[in-house]
Each structure stands twice: as structure tokens, then as C-alpha cells.
Design a protein around this motif. Structure first.
Motif, PDB file in Angstrom:
ATOM      1  N   GLU A   1      -4.336  -5.667   0.472  1.00  0.00           N
ATOM      2  CA  GLU A   1      -3.781  -7.055  -0.063  1.00  0.00           C
ATOM      3  C   GLU A   1      -4.854  -7.642  -0.985  1.00  0.00           C
ATOM      4  O   GLU A   1      -4.471  -8.466  -1.989  1.00  0.00           O
ATOM      5  N   ASN A   2      -6.045  -7.187  -0.819  1.00  0.00           N
ATOM      6  CA  ASN A   2      -7.078  -8.068  -1.724  1.00  0.00           C
ATOM      7  C   ASN A   2      -7.322  -7.324  -2.977  1.00  0.00           C
ATOM      8  O   ASN A   2      -7.848  -7.677  -4.077  1.00  0.00           O
ATOM      9  N   MET A   3      -6.706  -5.961  -2.930  1.00  0.00           N
ATOM     10  CA  MET A   3      -6.920  -5.235  -4.621  1.00  0.00           C
ATOM     11  C   MET A   3      -5.733  -5.272  -5.282  1.00  0.00           C
ATOM     12  O   MET A   3      -5.569  -4.925  -6.350  1.00  0.00           O
ATOM     13  N   VAL A   4      -4.488  -5.328  -4.381  1.00  0.00           N
ATOM     14  CA  VAL A   4      -3.269  -5.428  -5.436  1.00  0.00           C
ATOM     15  C   VAL A   4      -2.348  -6.549  -5.056  1.00  0.00           C
ATOM     16  O   VAL A   4      -2.472  -7.078  -3.796  1.00  0.00           O
ATOM     17  N   ASN A   5      -1.827  -7.392  -6.214  1.00  0.00           N
ATOM     18  CA  ASN A   5      -1.477  -8.621  -6.341  1.00  0.00           C
ATOM     19  C   ASN A   5       0.046  -8.468  -6.382  1.00  0.00           C
ATOM     20  O   ASN A   5       0.696  -7.462  -6.886  1.00  0.00           O
ATOM     21  N   PRO A   6       0.781  -9.458  -6.002  1.00  0.00           N
ATOM     22  CA  PRO A   6       2.394  -9.467  -6.225  1.00  0.00           C
ATOM     23  C   PRO A   6       2.574  -9.119  -7.897  1.00  0.00           C
ATOM     24  O   PRO A   6       1.597  -9.941  -8.628  1.00  0.00           O
ATOM     25  N   GLY A   7       3.262  -8.606  -8.223  1.00  0.00           N
ATOM     26  CA  GLY A   7       3.986  -8.383  -9.694  1.00  0.00           C
ATOM     27  C   GLY A   7       3.148  -7.331 -10.403  1.00  0.00           C
ATOM     28  O   GLY A   7       3.295  -7.042 -11.493  1.00  0.00           O
ATOM     29  N   ASP A   8       1.936  -6.801  -9.521  1.00  0.00           N
ATOM     30  CA  ASP A   8       1.287  -5.618 -10.391  1.00  0.00           C
ATOM     31  C   ASP A   8       2.206  -4.557 -10.455  1.00  0.00           C
ATOM     32  O   ASP A   8       2.859  -4.220  -9.589  1.00  0.00           O
TER      33      ASP A   8
ATOM     34  N   VAL B   1       2.090   4.703   2.438  1.00  0.00           N
ATOM     35  CA  VAL B   1       1.137   3.962   1.524  1.00  0.00           C
ATOM     36  C   VAL B   1       1.866   3.213   0.414  1.00  0.00           C
ATOM     37  O   VAL B   1       1.656   1.806   0.258  1.00  0.00           O
ATOM     38  N   VAL B   2       2.922   3.832  -0.252  1.00  0.00           N
ATOM     39  CA  VAL B   2       3.846   2.977  -1.164  1.00  0.00           C
ATOM     40  C   VAL B   2       4.436   1.826  -0.652  1.00  0.00           C
ATOM     41  O   VAL B   2       4.566   0.870  -1.083  1.00  0.00           O
ATOM     42  N   LYS B   3       4.781   2.098   0.652  1.00  0.00           N
ATOM     43  CA  LYS B   3       5.719   0.959   1.284  1.00  0.00           C
ATOM     44  C   LYS B   3       5.026  -0.414   1.539  1.00  0.00           C
ATOM     45  O   LYS B   3       5.351  -1.479   1.266  1.00  0.00           O
ATOM     46  N   GLU B   4       3.565  -0.154   1.913  1.00  0.00           N
ATOM     47  CA  GLU B   4       2.735  -1.115   2.186  1.00  0.00           C
ATOM     48  C   GLU B   4       2.376  -1.694   0.510  1.00  0.00           C
ATOM     49  O   GLU B   4       2.121  -3.092   0.712  1.00  0.00           O
ATOM     50  N   ILE B   5       2.273  -1.142  -0.409  1.00  0.00           N
ATOM     51  CA  ILE B   5       2.185  -1.685  -1.686  1.00  0.00           C
ATOM     52  C   ILE B   5       3.608  -2.572  -1.923  1.00  0.00           C
ATOM     53  O   ILE B   5       3.331  -3.684  -2.612  1.00  0.00           O
ATOM     54  N   GLU B   6       4.618  -1.983  -1.546  1.00  0.00           N
ATOM     55  CA  GLU B   6       5.788  -3.007  -2.054  1.00  0.00           C
ATOM     56  C   GLU B   6       5.770  -4.222  -0.978  1.00  0.00           C
ATOM     57  O   GLU B   6       6.490  -5.161  -1.531  1.00  0.00           O
ATOM     58  N   VAL B   7       5.362  -4.145   0.127  1.00  0.00           N
ATOM     59  CA  VAL B   7       5.321  -5.397   1.010  1.00  0.00           C
ATOM     60  C   VAL B   7       4.623  -6.267   0.359  1.00  0.00           C
ATOM     61  O   VAL B   7       4.916  -7.696   0.381  1.00  0.00           O
ATOM     62  N   ILE B   8       3.482  -5.908  -0.555  1.00  0.00           N
ATOM     63  CA  ILE B   8       2.709  -6.897  -1.021  1.00  0.00           C
ATOM     64  C   ILE B   8       3.495  -7.748  -2.073  1.00  0.00           C
ATOM     65  O   ILE B   8       3.300  -8.877  -2.383  1.00  0.00           O
ATOM     66  N   GLY B   9       4.426  -7.023  -2.792  1.00  0.00           N
ATOM     67  CA  GLY B   9       5.305  -7.544  -3.797  1.00  0.00           C
ATOM     68  C   GLY B   9       4.803  -6.913  -5.162  1.00  0.00           C
ATOM     69  O   GLY B   9       5.182  -7.368  -6.391  1.00  0.00           O
ATOM     70  N   ALA B  10       3.976  -5.746  -5.313  1.00  0.00           N
ATOM     71  CA  ALA B  10       3.796  -5.142  -6.323  1.00  0.00           C
ATOM     72  C   ALA B  10       4.937  -3.944  -6.837  1.00  0.00           C
ATOM     73  O   ALA B  10       5.693  -3.685  -5.700  1.00  0.00           O
TER      74      ALA B  10
END
Length: 367
Positions: free
Chosen positions: A32-39, A64-73
Motif C-alpha cells: 500500500e506504500n508503493m501503489v496508490n488509489p487511482g494508479d 496479487v492483483v486482488k490486493e492491488i484492487e483492494v487499494i483502489g488501483a
């Protein structure tokens, strides 16, 4: 000292299944520190050559993709086209191969985008100021992405010793022309071993190899150095000048790795799978048995520390008898240079440090 997180292989409960391990790793290592919402987030993977089944399972990449989507990217799966003959040399065949191997929208809910265009010609110049290059040619959609998550299968490699996060960046994010620039290595025929079977000639994408009677010759002027001949030869009758060519190849690859993340400081996350640790790259249309047992999954924000940890963990394992590893089976004995004699695997680590990609010193944290 950089932090590298590991979830060991094996599970005795639902809480320790692979999906839950990946979720825990992503949280612990700081996704979550490397990937931001909206990325628009590039998920750099290797879809595997047809005939190979050692690549990272699409089900694991989907976690892994699911965790990226949880962040909002907004993630997309990506790779670049190959130089050699095969089913990933253009984006149409590449996308078909990806779908055949399970990397497709119904599984992931996100698109597959081949990052260097239809024929591998779409690139963006990135300054690196290395020993060999001042500018490298990185696939345009990699450069355009806001952030990147690099998912790599850690295994052996005939020219680099091993392939992990650094190779996934350097070779995997390069355009077609960028791959040509890295492949300065040129093969040579070991005449005492050659049986003129023609396997190398049939594997050459540039038709540089010819056979006349009991003699095989390589047109080095037109050779692109893809090493498919070396991979394919059943007698191991093709080799490189490792004192020169092997070093140059690794250094050029690392300079390209530096370019791949040149505009993504603090925006790249890495996951390495230490499973199916095979001798060859996933680019080969086959895979041999692993030469050490499965170890686990690792994650970090530092690709150098991550690859060094994986390198050390493999060497700490007991080798698999009957594999391509001929000796050095005892825990603690170095494995990669026995699988691929002449290579210098740790050059990746030292030169990546020199290029500012990260640090080889790490602290391994088990979750």
C-alpha cells in the motif's frame, strides 16, 4: 539493511493457503506504500512459453492483483514480446499464449496489455548513465504506468546464472530493440561435442546456423544472441566466452533494469516465487525438474535484497538428486554455477548495487 519477507512453503490450515500467504506478504512488505488509489498499475509477469508449465500459477498472480484492487488501483497484466521464435514474438500470439495459460480477463477481471506494442517496437527512451548505455529503450506502457508490481519466478538461467526480479525488470521490460542491445553475447560451437543433429539450426529465429556435412557454423554478424541454440542443444555443444560475453550481458541487463524503474522511485513492489526452481528460464518450451525443493514466497520493496535472499535460500537447500544439478547437493553449497558452469550469478547483485537499484544486505522476516 533492507527487509525481505518470506512465507515458507507448506500449509496445514486454510489460514496458510497460498492466497492468504500472498495477502499477508503484501501487507507486511508495504504494497500500500508503493501503489496508490487511482494508479494504473503494471503487474509485470512472465506468461510462460507454450510447452512450459513452471511459470507462476495464474491463480497466485490473481491473488496479487486482488490486493492491488483492494487499494483502489487499476491493475493490468503485462509482459513484452520476445526475440526468438515461439508463441510470444508478437502481441497477438503473446496474448493467445497468455490466455491459454490462464492469464485472461475471466480469471483476473483486468486486461492483458503487451507493453511494447504489436511487434515489440513501442518504447520510450530512459536515461541510465551506465557503463554500457546512457539511454535504454523500455516498453512504453511500462514507462507510462503509475506504479508497478513485479511478480517473478526465481529459477536458473543459462547466461545470468539465475533469473528473478532483476532479470524480470531488465530483460522483461525491454522493447524488442532493447533486448537486442542486451544480447551482445554470441555462441560458439564446441566441435568435440557436436553431433550435427540440427536442433540448433531449427531453433534459430534469424536462420544464422547452417550445417555442411559434419560441420556447424554460426553467422555471428546476424546472430542476435538470444541463446535458443544453446538452450536447445541436447549435447551441450554450444557455449559462450564467459570471461567477456557473460559479464557484458549481465551488466547490460542490469542497466536496463535500472531504466525499467527509472521513473518509479517508491512506486515498485516485488514478489518472488521460490517454487518449481527449475534450471531453465520460463522462455523455454519445456521445463526440467527442480534442482532444489520448493522454499516459499518472498516480497520486498528492494529487488536487489529480494534476489540476494532468494539466491542464499536456494544455496541453503539440499539439492535434488537426478536433476540437472550434478553435485553440490549439500545444504550451503553453491548451486547455480554447478547447474550453469561459467556464469557469475552474484554479478547481478553487485552491479545492481552499483547502479543504485537497491542493497544486497537484507534482514529476512518470516510471516
Amino acid at each position: 539493511m533492507e527487509e525481505v519477507f518470506i512465507a515458507r512453503a507448506g500449509a496445514q490450515s486454510q489460514n496458510r493457503n497460498t492466497g492468504n500467504k500472498i495477502r499477508a506478504l503484501c501487507m507486511a512488505a508495504g504494497l500500500e506504500n508503493m501503489v496508490n488509489p487511482g494508479d494504473l498499475t503494471a503487474v509485470k509477469v512472465h506468461f510462460g512459453e507454450r510447452g512450459n508449465d513452471a511459470f507462476v500459477s495464474p491463480l497466485h498472480v490473481a491473488s496479487v492483483v486482488k490486493e492491488i484492487e483492494v487499494i483502489g488501483a487499476s491493475p493490468f497484466l503485462t509482459d513484452t514480446n520476445t526475440l526468438y521464435l515461439g508463441d510470444r514474438r508478437n502481441s497477438v500470439d503473446h496474448a493467445k499464449t497468455a490466455a491459454m495459460h490462464g492469464f485472461c480477463y475471466p480469471v483476473f477481471g483486468c486486461p492483458v496489455i503487451i507493453a511494447d506494442g504489436l511487434r515489440g517496437q513501442n518504447y520510450t527512451p530512459v536515461d541510465v548513465y551506465g557503463k554500457h548505455f546512457e539511454t535504454v529503450k523500455i516498453a512504453s506502457d511500462i514507462v507510462s504506468a503509475d506504479s508497478m508490481v513485479v511478480v517473478s519466478h526465481f529459477k536458473g538461467h543459462e547466461a545470468a546464472g539465475f533469473g528473478g526480479a532483476l532479470k524480470n525488470l531488465g530483460m522483461g521490460c525491454a522493447s524488442n530493440e532493447g533486448k537486442r542491445e542486451q544480447h551482445t553475447t554470441r555462441p560458439m560451437i564446441l566441435e568435440d561435442k557436436c553431433i550435427t543433429c540440427g536442433a540448433c539450426m531449427n531453433a534459430c529465429p534469424e536462420f544464422c546456423i547452417s550445417i555442411a556435412g559434419k560441420s556447424v557454423s554460426i553467422d555471428l554478424e546476424h546472430c542476435i544472441g538470444c541463446l535458443m541454440c544453446m538452450n536447445t542443444c541436447p549435447e551441450h555443444a554450444i557455449d559462450l566466452d564467459w570471461q567477456d560475453d557473460g559479464v557484458v550481458f549481465v551488466e547490460r541487463m542490469i542497466e536496463y533494469a535500472s531504466g525499467a524503474v527509472g521513473n518509479k522511485t517508491g512506486k515498485t513492489f516485488y514478489v518472488n516465487f521460490l517454487t518449481n526452481i527449475t534450471p531453465h528460464c520460463d522462455c523455454t518450451p519445456w521445463n526440467d525438474i527442480p534442482f532444489v525443493p520448493d522454499i516459499g514466497i518472498l516480497a520486498s520493496t528492494d529487488p536487489v535484497a529480494l534476489d540476494k535472499a532468494c539466491f542464499d535460500l536456494v544455496n541453503a537447500e539440499e539439492g535434488v538428486f537426478g536433476s540437472l544439478l550434478p553435485d553440490h547437493h549439500q545444504p550451503g553449497e553453491e548451486k547455480f554455477t554447478r547447474v550453469w558452469p561459467g556464469t557469475n550469478p552474484e554479478l547481478q547483485i553487485s552491479y545492481a548495487e552499483e547502479m543504485g537499484l537497491g542493497r544486497g544486505e537484507y534482514r529476512l522476516i518470516e510471516i
